[in-house]
Scaffold this active site. Sequence first.
Site, PDB file in Angstrom:
ATOM      1  N   HIS A  27     -44.005  -8.243  67.614  1.00 35.27           N
ATOM      2  CA  HIS A  27     -43.006  -7.573  68.431  1.00 35.27           C
ATOM      3  C   HIS A  27     -41.744  -8.432  68.575  1.00 35.27           C
ATOM      4  CE1 HIS A  27     -41.742  -5.402  72.292  1.00 35.27           C
ATOM      5  NE2 HIS A  27     -41.947  -4.430  71.426  1.00 35.27           N
TER       6      HIS A  27
ATOM      7  N   LYS B 131     -38.191 -10.270  67.801  1.00 35.90           N
ATOM      8  CA  LYS B 131     -36.922  -9.966  67.149  1.00 35.90           C
ATOM      9  C   LYS B 131     -36.152 -11.277  67.048  1.00 35.90           C
ATOM     10  CE  LYS B 131     -38.118  -6.048  69.455  1.00 35.90           C
ATOM     11  NZ  LYS B 131     -39.096  -5.984  70.561  1.00 35.90           N
TER      12      LYS B 131
ATOM     13  N   ASP C 267     -28.072 -19.820  59.187  1.00 40.54           N
ATOM     14  CA  ASP C 267     -27.725 -21.199  58.832  1.00 40.54           C
ATOM     15  C   ASP C 267     -28.263 -22.227  59.819  1.00 40.54           C
ATOM     16  OD1 ASP C 267     -26.417 -20.331  56.577  1.00 40.54           O
ATOM     17  OD2 ASP C 267     -24.420 -20.372  57.476  1.00 40.54           O
TER      18      ASP C 267
ATOM     19  N   HIS D  73     -34.565  -0.286  77.989  1.00 32.69           N
ATOM     20  CA  HIS D  73     -35.485  -1.034  77.132  1.00 32.69           C
ATOM     21  C   HIS D  73     -35.366  -2.541  77.376  1.00 32.69           C
ATOM     22  CE1 HIS D  73     -37.136  -2.321  73.059  1.00 32.69           C
ATOM     23  NE2 HIS D  73     -38.018  -1.420  73.438  1.00 32.69           N
TER      24      HIS D  73
ATOM     25  N   LYS E  24     -35.739  -6.279  78.766  1.00 30.92           N
ATOM     26  CA  LYS E  24     -36.928  -7.056  79.164  1.00 30.92           C
ATOM     27  C   LYS E  24     -36.441  -8.366  79.775  1.00 30.92           C
ATOM     28  CE  LYS E  24     -38.296  -5.154  74.805  1.00 30.92           C
ATOM     29  NZ  LYS E  24     -39.089  -4.025  75.168  1.00 30.92           N
TER      30      LYS E  24
ATOM     31  N   ASP F 290     -33.897 -15.777  92.147  1.00 28.14           N
ATOM     32  CA  ASP F 290     -32.955 -16.501  93.007  1.00 28.14           C
ATOM     33  C   ASP F 290     -31.602 -16.738  92.350  1.00 28.14           C
ATOM     34  OD1 ASP F 290     -35.001 -16.544  94.803  1.00 28.14           O
ATOM     35  OD2 ASP F 290     -35.498 -18.647  94.545  1.00 28.14           O
TER      36      ASP F 290
END
Length: 484
Positions: free
Chosen positions: A224, A226, A231, A402, A404, A409
Amino acid sequence: MDIISALFWITILLNSALAIFTVFREKERDIAAIWAWLLVIIMLPGFGFVIYLFLGRKISKEKIFDIQSQERIGMVQLVESQKKLIETENLDVPESKYQDKTFELIQLFLNGNQAVLTKGNKVKLINDGNDKFDQMLEDIRKAKDHIHVTYYIFRGDSIGKKLLKALEDRAKQGVKVRVLYDPVGARVLGKHFFDGLRQYGGQAEPFFGSRFFLINLRLNYRNHRKIVVIDGKIAYTGGFNVGDDYLGLYEEMGYWRDTHLRIEGNGVLSLQTRFLMDWNASTKQKTIEYDESYFPFSGLKGDTDLQIVSSGPDNEMHAIKKGFIKMISMAKESVYIQTPYFIPDEALMETLKVAILSGIDVKVMLPNKPDHPFIYRATLSYAAELIDYGGEVYIYDNGFLHSKTIVIDEEILSVGTANFDIRSFKLNFEVNAFIYDRVLAQSQVQLFKKDAAQSFLLTEEIVDGYSTWELFKQQFSRLFSPIL
């Protein structure tokens, strides 16, 4: 009829006995998951075993060892190299109102995940798909040595073809291009989609399993992550996959609200290591050897300190989940969470409840539409439970959420690929950045408040208005939450 009845009960008894034997024979499985799988197999005689064959089996010990051996090869090199910049025994802890607790969080990731604290990164928060792809494609077009790409979902639509074209163009110029895709998330791609890239010297491989969906017995363990590394100097990670829906072009989903990071600095090297380990675990004939060209130390680029933390079914540490628990328990004032799926396990739910009862302002934001209806109903059930304890749940009403993220604080922020659910904590291969930067944390809080203005508050009155049928569907879905 007596014979048919006898055969029926014999079948049920044999199915139940085999279900118990099959599920319990796998050691170290979570008790909740055991009961959920027993329910599936017993309720669906015969067919339940087929589901379990593809989705329920744990990774074999041999495969775990193989992945971990690859991790040691990459991680040893990374840690030794970064010790040139950081003395891990005397970490310079980012300034914080809870200095000792911050040190504990950093040590948790260092000891449990070998996640080195990298200092002085330049980090940009990106919350729009068009902005993300415009910037990333510009960076890709400037690549000179290598481009490493991992995506869970990779579609062959307009943005997918645009990205592929940019990768092909760089491969033509001699840039080393490697694409690692998840065979489940990229199952809609034609088998010849990457042929042009390969023709120009690039590589594209499926992660951890056959690209043939119907014979992939590991399809429940999904990459899952990404990650894009350019470079060894620029990296991207976060929630956006590759597809037109992530640009808000799917009418049924509407505007796509997500969060991604663009990182410059030595934090890039941690994401580079994660990619190399995943690549080597997946491609036995095309493994990458450690090379200093992949780890060009760039010095200080900005003011942000961060750790890159990964987790997956190859490791029982569940480092990202433990990081969330530690963050929430550290909070003195507020906890802000955005997630498309809210299915916490018992430990996380109890930690949130303790925070709420201790007077901490806990706010959770969820989408107003399901992309997975079964999971969404379980999400609503857990959300209602959180409201009962005094937490606030916002339902994003301007498209699909979507993102996440979790921030405490207005000081410490986590952005990554892990949803706030059991699948992300235990079944998926995930990666998150834990960021020690007040400015970025406060920026995320402002984004949350902006999104809240386009949301509605899920109240007790709304929950009490659910029909009996809706409540049944929520509770029924929740029974399977450990394996969703």
